[in-house]
Every structure is written in structure tokens, then in C-alpha cells.
Design an enzyme around this catalytic site. Structure first.
Site, PDB file in Angstrom:
ATOM      1  N   SER A  82     -54.697 -17.445 -10.870  1.00  0.00           N
ATOM      2  CA  SER A  82     -55.281 -17.574 -12.201  1.00  0.00           C
ATOM      3  C   SER A  82     -55.652 -16.240 -12.824  1.00  0.00           C
ATOM      4  O   SER A  82     -55.671 -16.098 -14.048  1.00  0.00           O
ATOM      5  CB  SER A  82     -56.523 -18.477 -12.149  1.00  0.00           C
ATOM      6  OG  SER A  82     -57.459 -17.964 -11.223  1.00  0.00           O
ATOM      7  N   ASP A 244     -67.034 -19.518 -17.194  1.00  0.00           N
ATOM      8  CA  ASP A 244     -67.266 -20.163 -15.900  1.00  0.00           C
ATOM      9  C   ASP A 244     -67.956 -19.244 -14.891  1.00  0.00           C
ATOM     10  O   ASP A 244     -68.221 -19.655 -13.760  1.00  0.00           O
ATOM     11  CB  ASP A 244     -65.954 -20.697 -15.316  1.00  0.00           C
ATOM     12  CG  ASP A 244     -64.953 -19.600 -14.972  1.00  0.00           C
ATOM     13  OD1 ASP A 244     -65.248 -18.411 -15.223  1.00  0.00           O
ATOM     14  OD2 ASP A 244     -63.875 -19.939 -14.455  1.00  0.00           O
ATOM     15  N   HIS A 247     -64.143 -16.203 -13.480  1.00  0.00           N
ATOM     16  CA  HIS A 247     -62.982 -15.448 -13.923  1.00  0.00           C
ATOM     17  C   HIS A 247     -63.395 -14.374 -14.933  1.00  0.00           C
ATOM     18  O   HIS A 247     -64.414 -14.518 -15.595  1.00  0.00           O
ATOM     19  CB  HIS A 247     -61.948 -16.387 -14.554  1.00  0.00           C
ATOM     20  CG  HIS A 247     -61.347 -17.355 -13.588  1.00  0.00           C
ATOM     21  ND1 HIS A 247     -61.936 -18.582 -13.311  1.00  0.00           N
ATOM     22  CD2 HIS A 247     -60.237 -17.276 -12.826  1.00  0.00           C
ATOM     23  CE1 HIS A 247     -61.195 -19.218 -12.414  1.00  0.00           C
ATOM     24  NE2 HIS A 247     -60.164 -18.446 -12.098  1.00  0.00           N
TER      25      HIS A 247
END
Length: 348
Positions: A82, A244, A247
Site C-alpha cells: 500500500s 488512519d 499510512h
């Protein structure tokens, strides 16, 4: 990195053994606390509650950048997890692939075509299908960001590195240059509290060092991402991390791209020798020494080199340790400003 639900290391029955290893760097008192296992388990559960699960996919960055420049487009592929895909941002122009392509295009004065094959939640074991798809594009350069999920899932470093080496070798065999951003320091993530944070940092650095040795041996280049590239992530987590808290934000990805770009240019044989002093840490080392040094100092580049015409010395493969001058760091926007293609204006 990926699914935050995997923050808890798998195989808690091994907590005692791992804690004894970590005690070398953290002290017997901490080791005694960690060895209970219950503390770690409780912290992992808390981290799962604090860090949201991955939901909407990141924006696609595929396409041609700098189409007005003449010549054949240089093809770049983005592989990994990611962090490579750009999870945590909402605009295509904020993703690592777009930022790197914009910088490459402006520096080289030629178009750059990007194909992103990175998958949210991917482990190193997931690189093979990504590489197979990437090779169909006949890439000139590949950028790989991988390792965070291997740490959170407690994949043995030897296993994770084996998959990474296979990926690098396959790309190099096809004539593609490879730059790997090594495992970030998960100890920098605020929702992960001590003593789990200290173990996460140790595991992250161990994997990053192993990745560096393996990648350089396979003919690639590495850049240590370490603690997400500096104290700004610790000092300004609200700005440098996404919603979040796991990240990077648009500014965080801009910092990562700014560190990676000089090495991508050098791998392509076009990078200027813009280097910042490493305060005695820059220079030629044995590859294992260079790998451990880089794991401790974010933003450090490691590549293979020769000494007196030889690739190897008494300590193994020779490696060049460099701290490149970050391109574009000064252009990171102020708080509240959207990071767009001008974020890396200094890359031009």
C-alpha cells in the site's frame, strides 16, 4: 503497508523467544515485561482498534507524465504494498508513482509512462505476479516498496527476502533497473505503543538490513525509508500521516519520493552527484556493514561498487553508502495545503 488488522504479530507463542532477542538492545527490564506476551497481545489488540482497516482503494497513477516532452516515454513500474500504491491519499497526483514520474519527466525532459502493480496488503510473497505483469510492459526502471506487512505478519526475514530477491533478479534479467525502498520503521507509528513499538522497530530494521544485502547482491539499488524519512514524522504526525495514522499523508509521500528520486535517476545513469555529507558515515563498506548503517539512518542509498577493480573483499561484496540530497523537500506544502504536482517543484 496494508491491512492494519494484521498489526498483531502472528505466532504469539514465540513472544518469549523474540523478546529475549530484543533484550540485547532494550535492556533486561523491558525484556522481562515483553516476555509475558500478555502485554504485547493487549497492545496489538489496541492497535487494531485504533488503526482503521483499509477501505477504498488508492487512486490509480497509471498514465503518461510530461507528454509534451519529445522522445520515447521511459517506462516505470511501481510494485509492492500500500505504501507503493499510495494508500492514504485521495488524488492521483499525490501518489508515489505520480510524484516520481513527475520528477523524472522534469529532470530528464522526456515523457514517463507509469504502470502501477502494487497491491494494498501485499507481502513480499505477493511480488511474483506483480513482476510477471510488469515484465509485459518492458520497463526501464522498477520501484519497489515492500516489507511493512511482512513485519506485522511476522514473516521470517529469510522468507521475505527470498521473494524480494527473486523479483529483483527477474527484473534485472530483463534489463530493468531496480530501486527498492526498504522496510519502513513501524516503530514510528503512534498507535503502536512500547514495548511493542520497540520490537516493531527492531524487526523493521532487521528486515531492512536483510533487504539491502539481498537487493544489492542481485544488482539493484536500495534507499532506506527508516522512520519515514526523519524527525518530521515524529514531530508532526498530524501532517505527515494520513487519516488512519498508519499510512503517510500526501506530504509524507512527497518526502519519500524526494528521497527515492535521486537514486532512481542514478540507477538510470542520469543522476547528478548531489550528495549531503553523512558525517563520516558515507563511503565504501562491506555490504553487511553498509546495510546495517543504512537501516539506522533513513534516506541512505546503498549500491554495489568496486575497490581496486574487485567486487568483493574480506567482508564480502563492496557497497557504496551515500546520503543523497533530497529533491523537492523544500517544496512540501504548509499545513492545510493540498499536495499537488507542484509539491516536487524542485525536482524540475
Amino acid at each position: 503497508m496494508g491491512d492494519a488488522g494484521s498489526v498483531a504479530p502472528a505466532g504469539w507463542q514465540r513472544a518469549r523467544r523474540i523478546a529475549r532477542i530484543a533484550a540485547v538492545g532494550t535492556g533486561a527490564t523491558v525484556a522481562a515485561t515483553v516476555a509475558t506476551g500478555g502485554v504485547l497481545l493487549g497492545q496489538a489488540r489496541q492497535a487494531r482498534r485504533t488503526i482503521p482497516m483499509a477501505e477504498a482503494p488508492p487512486p490509480r497513477c497509471d498514465g503518461v507524465y510530461g507528454p509534451k516532452f519529445p522522445g520515447r516515454p521511459l517506462t516505470m513500474v511501481i510494485l509492492g504494498d500500500s505504501s507503493a500504491a499510495g494508500y492514504g491519499v485521495h488524488r492521483r497526483r499525490e501518489t508515489p508513482g505520480a510524484l516520481l514520474a513527475t520528477g523524472l519527466s522534469r529532470r530528464l525532459h522526456r515523457p514517463v509512462r507509469v504502470h502501477r502493480f502494487a497491491v494494498v496488503g501485499s507481502l513480499s510473497a505477493g511480488l511474483k505476479p506483480q513482476v510477471e505483469s510488469a515484465l509485459e510492459c518492458a520497463p526501464d526502471v522498477a520501484v519497489i516498496l515492500i516489507g511493512g506487512n511482512d513485519v506485522t505478519n511476522r514473516t521470517p526475514p529469510s522468507v521475505a527476502v527470498r521473494y524480494l530477491v527473486d523479483a529483483v533478479r527477474a527484473l534485472r534479467a530483463a534489463g530493468c533497473e531496480v530501486v527498492v525502498g526498504t522496510c519502513p520503521d513501524l516503530g514510528a507509528i503512534r498507535p503502536i505503543q512500547p514495548p511493542l513499538r520497540w520490537l516493531a522497530r527492531r524487526w523493521s530494521r532487521q528486515l531492512a538490513a536483510a533487504q539491502t544485502v539481498a537487493v544489492v547482491e542481485a544488482g539493484g539499488w536500495t534507499v532506506s525509508l527508516g522512520d519515514m524519512l526523519g524527525p518530521r514524522f515524529a514531530a508532526e504526525p498530524a501532517r505527515m500521516f494520513a487519516w488512519d495514522r498508519f499510512h503517510p499523508s500526501a506530504e509524507g509521500y512527497a518526502m519519500a519520493a524526494a528521497a527515492l528520486l535521486p537514486t532512481v535517476l542514478s540507477a538510470l545513469g542520469t543522476g547528478p552527484d548531489r550528495r549531503a555529507p553523512l558525517a563520516g558515515r558515507e563511503g565504501v563498506r562491506s555490504l553487511p556493514e553498509a546495510a546495517h548503517e543504512a537501516a539506522r539512518h533513513a534516506g541512505t542509498e546503498v549500491s554495489g561498487t568496486q575497490v581496486r577493480g574487485r567486487d568483493r573483499g574480506p567482508g564480502g561484496r563492496w557497497a557504496q553508502l551515500r546520503r543523497r540530497a533530497f529533491f523537492g523537500v523544500g517544496a512540501v506544502p504548509q499545513a492545510g495545503a493540498a499536495a499537488d504536482s507542484s509539491t516536487l517543484e524542485e525536482l524540475a
